[in-house]
Design an enzyme around this catalytic site. Structure first.
Site, PDB file in Angstrom:
ATOM      1  N   CYS A 164       0.844  -1.194   0.000  1.00  0.00           N
ATOM      2  CA  CYS A 164       0.000   0.000   0.000  1.00  0.00           C
ATOM      3  C   CYS A 164       0.879   1.243   0.000  1.00  0.00           C
ATOM      4  O   CYS A 164       1.860   1.305   0.741  1.00  0.00           O
ATOM      5  CB  CYS A 164      -0.896  -0.011   1.239  1.00  0.00           C
ATOM      6  SG  CYS A 164      -2.015   1.384   1.356  1.00  0.00           S
TER       7      CYS A 164
ATOM      8  N   HIS B 269      -9.080  -3.922  -2.305  1.00  0.00           N
ATOM      9  CA  HIS B 269      -8.139  -3.170  -1.461  1.00  0.00           C
ATOM     10  C   HIS B 269      -8.505  -1.686  -1.467  1.00  0.00           C
ATOM     11  O   HIS B 269      -8.578  -1.052  -0.410  1.00  0.00           O
ATOM     12  CB  HIS B 269      -6.717  -3.393  -2.006  1.00  0.00           C
ATOM     13  CG  HIS B 269      -5.649  -2.605  -1.337  1.00  0.00           C
ATOM     14  ND1 HIS B 269      -4.654  -3.193  -0.597  1.00  0.00           N
ATOM     15  CD2 HIS B 269      -5.396  -1.269  -1.310  1.00  0.00           C
ATOM     16  CE1 HIS B 269      -3.835  -2.250  -0.135  1.00  0.00           C
ATOM     17  NE2 HIS B 269      -4.268  -1.073  -0.565  1.00  0.00           N
ATOM     18  N   GLU B 270      -8.759  -1.137  -2.649  1.00  0.00           N
ATOM     19  CA  GLU B 270      -9.063   0.296  -2.753  1.00  0.00           C
ATOM     20  C   GLU B 270     -10.440   0.633  -2.181  1.00  0.00           C
ATOM     21  O   GLU B 270     -10.614   1.678  -1.546  1.00  0.00           O
ATOM     22  CB  GLU B 270      -8.922   0.778  -4.199  1.00  0.00           C
ATOM     23  CG  GLU B 270      -7.538   0.612  -4.804  1.00  0.00           C
ATOM     24  CD  GLU B 270      -6.411   1.235  -3.999  1.00  0.00           C
ATOM     25  OE1 GLU B 270      -6.645   2.205  -3.246  1.00  0.00           O
ATOM     26  OE2 GLU B 270      -5.266   0.747  -4.115  1.00  0.00           O
TER      27      GLU B 270
ATOM     28  N   HIS C 215     -10.178   1.082   1.437  1.00  0.00           N
ATOM     29  CA  HIS C 215      -9.724   2.431   1.813  1.00  0.00           C
ATOM     30  C   HIS C 215     -10.901   3.392   1.946  1.00  0.00           C
ATOM     31  O   HIS C 215     -10.939   4.211   2.868  1.00  0.00           O
ATOM     32  CB  HIS C 215      -8.765   2.998   0.764  1.00  0.00           C
ATOM     33  CG  HIS C 215      -7.340   2.641   0.977  1.00  0.00           C
ATOM     34  ND1 HIS C 215      -6.630   3.004   2.093  1.00  0.00           N
ATOM     35  CD2 HIS C 215      -6.477   1.950   0.194  1.00  0.00           C
ATOM     36  CE1 HIS C 215      -5.390   2.555   1.988  1.00  0.00           C
ATOM     37  NE2 HIS C 215      -5.272   1.907   0.843  1.00  0.00           N
TER      38      HIS C 215
END
Length: 175
Positions: free
Chosen positions: A96, A138-139, A142
């Site tokens: 990351c 993953h994004e 966030h």
């Protein structure tokens, strides 16, 4: 386009839940351009707006560049959401830009179906697998204030968080 600073753990803004984008405006398109420039400079293959301290639901990605063939496929996802996920799981070593120089294996659904709005304001649905599935999950994490280290053991997470907290106290900036 402008290069923007990527915020680093333990910055508390990384834990904010990003707000939906109401409309695709010139400002949102410029933000996406800034994100692409910042992502490529880092270098990375994905970036959520919150990583440059903009708490809106916008992601930029270019997973083709990771393949190292000189090609590029920049993509922006506005208000992305996972609308379906496989029961089958996949393990991928993740990193990351907000947790530089740290990588760990993370288990996630192997395939996902996503719904998002593109930069032209069109709502789309798409199936994602492989690196694309891993990166989009993953994004999206966030955007929900979740970091990939939240998916690893508590001991490993505590060690990496402590490392970044100590570095921040000493004024060490990761680049």
């Amino acid at each position: 386009m402008a290069l923007r600073e990527i915020i680093i753990l333990p910055d508390k803004r990384l834990r904010e839940i990003s707000k939906p984008v109401a409309e695709v405006t010139p400002e949102i398109r410029k933000l996406a351009d800034d994100m692409f420039e910042s992502m490529y400079e880092a270098p990375g293959i994905g970036l959520a707006a919150i990583q440059i301290a903009e708490p809106v639901r916008l992601i930029t990605m270019d997973i083709v560049r990771k393949e190292g063939n000189g090609k590029s496929d920049p993509r922006a996802f506005i208000n992305p959401e996972i609308v379906g996920a496989s029961a089958e799981l996949n393990v991928y070593e993740e990193g990351c830009l907000s947790i530089p120089e740290y990588y760990a294996e993370v288990e996630r659904p192997k395939t996902v179906r996503i719904r998002y709005t593109d930069l032209d304001g069109q709502v789309k649905e798409e199936d994602a697998d492989g690196l694309f599935a891993t990166c989009i999950q993953h994004e999206i994490d966030h955007l929900n204030g979740v970091l990939f280290v939240d998916h690893i053991s508590k001991l490993k997470k505590a060690m990496v968080v402590r490392k970044f907290e100590k570095a921040a106290k000493r004024g060490i900036k990761y680049v």
